[in-house]
Design an enzyme around this catalytic site. Structure first.
Site, PDB file in Angstrom:
ATOM      1  N   ASP A 163       0.876  -1.168   0.000  1.00 21.61           N
ATOM      2  CA  ASP A 163       0.000   0.000   0.000  1.00 21.61           C
ATOM      3  C   ASP A 163       0.924   1.231   0.000  1.00 21.61           C
ATOM      4  O   ASP A 163       1.432   1.619  -1.042  1.00 21.61           O
ATOM      5  CB  ASP A 163      -0.879  -0.138   1.254  1.00 21.61           C
ATOM      6  CG  ASP A 163      -1.945   0.910   1.401  1.00 21.61           C
ATOM      7  OD1 ASP A 163      -2.195   1.644   0.452  1.00 21.61           O
ATOM      8  OD2 ASP A 163      -2.544   1.007   2.493  1.00 21.61           O
ATOM      9  N   ASP A 185      -7.505  -9.380   6.467  1.00 22.11           N
ATOM     10  CA  ASP A 185      -8.658  -9.237   7.367  1.00 22.11           C
ATOM     11  C   ASP A 185      -9.478  -8.001   7.030  1.00 22.11           C
ATOM     12  O   ASP A 185      -9.037  -7.107   6.321  1.00 22.11           O
ATOM     13  CB  ASP A 185      -8.205  -9.233   8.827  1.00 22.11           C
ATOM     14  CG  ASP A 185      -7.601  -7.921   9.231  1.00 22.11           C
ATOM     15  OD1 ASP A 185      -6.799  -7.371   8.452  1.00 22.11           O
ATOM     16  OD2 ASP A 185      -7.923  -7.427  10.317  1.00 22.11           O
TER      17      ASP A 185
HETATM   18  P1  5GP Z   1       1.827  -0.467   3.774  1.00 16.40           P
HETATM   19  O1  5GP Z   1       2.855  -0.449   4.861  1.00 16.40           O
HETATM   20  O2  5GP Z   1       2.378  -0.800   2.405  1.00 16.40           O
HETATM   21  O3  5GP Z   1       1.025   0.811   3.760  1.00 16.40           O
HETATM   22  O4  5GP Z   1       0.747  -1.516   4.147  1.00 16.40           O
HETATM   23  C1  5GP Z   1       0.973  -2.845   4.127  1.00 16.40           C
HETATM   24  C2  5GP Z   1       0.079  -3.525   5.115  1.00 16.40           C
HETATM   25  O5  5GP Z   1      -1.133  -2.800   5.295  1.00 16.40           O
HETATM   26  C3  5GP Z   1      -0.310  -4.869   4.588  1.00 16.40           C
HETATM   27  O6  5GP Z   1       0.542  -5.858   5.058  1.00 16.40           O
HETATM   28  C4  5GP Z   1      -1.706  -5.033   5.132  1.00 16.40           C
HETATM   29  O7  5GP Z   1      -1.626  -5.623   6.403  1.00 16.40           O
HETATM   30  C5  5GP Z   1      -2.238  -3.643   5.298  1.00 16.40           C
HETATM   31  N1  5GP Z   1      -3.162  -3.220   4.239  1.00 16.40           N
HETATM   32  C6  5GP Z   1      -2.977  -2.307   3.274  1.00 16.40           C
HETATM   33  N2  5GP Z   1      -4.065  -2.171   2.493  1.00 16.40           N
HETATM   34  C7  5GP Z   1      -4.959  -3.060   2.967  1.00 16.40           C
HETATM   35  C8  5GP Z   1      -6.281  -3.443   2.561  1.00 16.40           C
HETATM   36  O8  5GP Z   1      -6.893  -2.946   1.609  1.00 16.40           O
HETATM   37  N3  5GP Z   1      -6.860  -4.425   3.299  1.00 16.40           N
HETATM   38  C9  5GP Z   1      -6.260  -5.012   4.363  1.00 16.40           C
HETATM   39  N4  5GP Z   1      -6.934  -5.970   5.004  1.00 16.40           N
HETATM   40  N5  5GP Z   1      -5.034  -4.694   4.770  1.00 16.40           N
HETATM   41  C10 5GP Z   1      -4.375  -3.723   4.076  1.00 16.40           C
END
Ligand code: 5GP
Length: 175
Positions: A102, A158
């Site tokens: 993300d 989740d």
């Molecule tokens: P980042 O650090 O890249 O922003 O986010 C990564 C983590 O955010 C992922 O491992 C996941 O746990 C969570 N995450 C990001 N987007 C989503 C989403 O749309 N749904 C869920 N369930 N988790 C997300």
């Protein structure tokens, strides 16, 4: 679970087809090597379980746990290590398996941690990529599906309350 609240974004059949192709590619790349596969918990467990069954090479499994979400649907930017590996990673070919990227903050943190242990190589594969929300440039070898900026769950992810990981499809909450 109330299916009125979500749409199926990626069906189980499409997921399995994407993973089969990735498994074939990784089998070729790592041919003759003994690698360490590290699913990032918790979300990456289902993707990793299917991926390794499509990889015809010698591999070991280790786990890393990271949490950045808590009960919210937005990344806090803060990454907490909740579980660490037990095998030494020095000199090993490591494949990191993550559910979704993300902002990129979680993977950046985890990749730095793994690199500090001097692996021979590190590749990262992710199931889903929400490119629109990226905050930091992160090195990803392959992503199976690009998705729009919607909150998704199912297939290991989740629904922000800790439920929904057992759905076989990836679904998106209705706007
Ligand atoms: P980042 O650090 O890249 O922003 O986010 C990564 C983590 O955010 C992922 O491992 C996941 O746990 C969570 N995450 C990001 N987007 C989503 C989403 O749309 N749904 C869920 N369930 N988790 C997300």
């Amino acid at each position: 679970m109330n299916s009125n609240n979500w749409d199926v974004l990626i069906s189980s059949a499409r997921i399995q087809e994407g993973i089969r192709k990735l498994g074939l590619e990784l089998t070729e790349i790592y041919s003759g090597k003994k690698i360490v596969v590290i699913p990032l918990l918790r979300g990456g467990f289902m993707f990793a379980a299917d991926l390794v069954r499509n990889m015809n090479i010698d591999l070991q499994i280790e786990f890393l746990g990271a949490a950045s979400y808590g009960e919210q649907t937005k990344s806090s930017g803060e990454v907490r290590l909740t579980l660490d590996t037990t095998l030494p990673l020095s000199g090993r070919d490591v494949l990191l398996v993550e559910d979704i990227v993300d902002t990129g903050l979680t993977l950046t943190y985890i990749q730095k941690l793994i690199k500090s242990r001097n692996p021979a190589s590190l590749r990262t594969v992710v199931m889903l990529d929400k490119k629109a929300r990226r905050q930091v440039d992160v090195d990803i070898y392959r992503c199976v599906f690009d998705i729009p900026d919607r909150f998704v769950f199912g297939y290991g992810l989740d629904n922000s309350g800790g439920f929904g990981r057992n759905l076989p499809d990836i679904v998106a909450i209705k706007d």
